[in-house]
Enzyme design. Sequence first.
Site, short mmCIF file in Angstrom:
data_model
loop_
_atom_site.label_atom_id
_atom_site.label_comp_id
_atom_site.label_asym_id
_atom_site.label_seq_id
_atom_site.Cartn_x
_atom_site.Cartn_y
_atom_site.Cartn_z
N TYR A 38 0.88 -1.19 0.18
CA TYR A 38 -0.04 -0.07 0.05
C TYR A 38 0.73 1.24 -0.04
O TYR A 38 1.73 1.40 0.69
CB TYR A 38 -0.97 -0.12 1.28
CG TYR A 38 -2.10 -0.94 1.23
CD1 TYR A 38 -2.45 -1.78 0.20
CD2 TYR A 38 -2.56 -1.55 2.59
CE1 TYR A 38 -3.06 -2.81 0.08
CE2 TYR A 38 -3.51 -2.51 2.43
CZ TYR A 38 -3.74 -3.21 1.33
OH TYR A 38 -4.69 -4.24 1.15
N GLU A 50 -18.19 -1.90 22.37
CA GLU A 50 -19.04 -1.82 21.36
C GLU A 50 -19.90 -0.59 21.32
O GLU A 50 -20.41 0.10 20.28
CB GLU A 50 -19.96 -2.83 21.49
CG GLU A 50 -19.74 -4.31 20.80
CD GLU A 50 -20.59 -5.33 20.96
OE1 GLU A 50 -21.59 -5.31 21.62
OE2 GLU A 50 -20.71 -6.09 19.85
#
Length: 404
Positions: free
Chosen positions: A304, A381
Site C-alpha cells: 500500500y 461496542e
Amino acid sequence: MSLDEDHGWVAAAAEQYDDVVALRRAIHAEPEVGLHCPLTTEKAKAALAGLPLEIRDSASTTGFVAILRGQTGDNGRTVLLRGDMDALPMTEATGLPFASTLPGAMHACGHDTHTAMLVGAARALCARRDRLPGTIVFMFQPGEEGHHGARFMIEDGLLADPAPDAAFALHISPNAPSGLVVGRPGTIMASADTLHARIIGRGGHAAMPHEGLDPIPVACEIVTALQVYIARQVAVTDPAVLSITKIQAGTAHNVVPGEATLLGTLRTLSEATRMQCQAAFKRIVENIAAAHGCTAEAWIDAGYPVTANDPRGSALQQAVATELFGEGGWQTMPKPMMGAEDFSYVLRAVPGAFAFIGAAPEGSDPATNPPLHNTRMTLDERVMARGVAMHCATATRFLERGFD
Ligand SMILES: [Zn+2]
Ligand SMILES: [Zn+2]
C-alpha cells in the site's frame, strides 16, 4: 449552534445502536478473508434493503457502493464514506459469545464494526434525505488486509460516477481510550512494500570455497549495505524503515550453497522516499552481487502507498469530533503509525482523511490491551454509536460547507 443541535446526529446514531450491534455480532461470527466476502456483503445489503440507495457492485470483488442522493437540490458536492469488511486468517481466542464460528478466520482488525457503523450511518442519513444537499457514496470494501480491495474497486470504476469531492474513513482501535477520535493532518500511516532478493553464486566444497562462488557473505554484505544506505542517504526528517527479516541459504556445514535469498519489508512516510528506497534496494543488491562475481535478482511486491490525510480533511474531522463529543473528543496524533492501510488508494485520488476511534473495553488499559491483529483483541461496542454519529456529521458538514 453546534452540529449536534443542528442535526441531532448523536441521538440519531443512538437510535441505530441496537441494530448496529446486532449486525456487527452477526458479521463477527462469520468472518471472511480476502476480496470475496459474500456472506458479509449479503448481511450488509440485507440491512440496507428498502432504503433509497442506488447499489453498484464491484466487478472484481464482493464490494459495492451505495449511493444516496439528497433531496434539497443538489449543490454538486459528493462525499464518500468507507467501511472495510474483511477479516484475518487467524483463530479467535476471545471467548466472546459471538466469537468466530469459522476456525482460521477472525475479525481481529475490527472491520466488522466498520461495516456495521457504515450501515448505521447509511440508515440514519437516508432518514434525513430531505435535508441533504448533495450525494453520499457509502463504500463497502473487502480485501483491506493486504489484498488491495480499495484499488480493485477504484479500477472497477466505482469512484468515477459520481466522483467524490472528499472521502473519509474511521478505524476502530482497542489501544485508544473509548470514544476518543484520533487523527492527524498529513501522513497518518506508512507505505509497505515487500522486498525480495536472490543472490546466485556457484556451489561447491566448503573446504575449497575459491573453487565455487559463495553467495552467503555477499548476502550478508547486502544486508549491511542496505542499513548503511538507510542511515546515510535517507533524510531523518523523511525517514524509512528497511528490515531484512529472512535469509535463506545452505544445507550442511561442508557445502557452499549455490544461492541465497533475502526477504524483507520497506516502510516509508512519503512517496518520494519510497521511490528512492525502492530504486536503491535494486541497485545495492545487483551491484554488490556483481562486485563479487555473483548475479542477483531483486524484486519488490508493491504494497500500500502512504496514507496521506489532506490537512483540510483532518481539520474537518477534528471540528466534527469536538462539536459532537466536546473538547476531549479529539486527539491529534503526534506522529504517524508505521502500519499501512489501503484507504491510501482512495486518498490518492480524492482529498479527505482517515482517523482512528478509540474502543478500549471498559476497565481496561488502552496501552496494554491486546492490539489489532491479536487473537484476543476485543472492543467497546458502545463506541460504534459515536462512529455512526461521526460518519453522519462528517458527511453532512462536507455537503453543506465543503472543507470550510
Ligand atoms: Zn488490519
Ligand atoms: Zn484494519
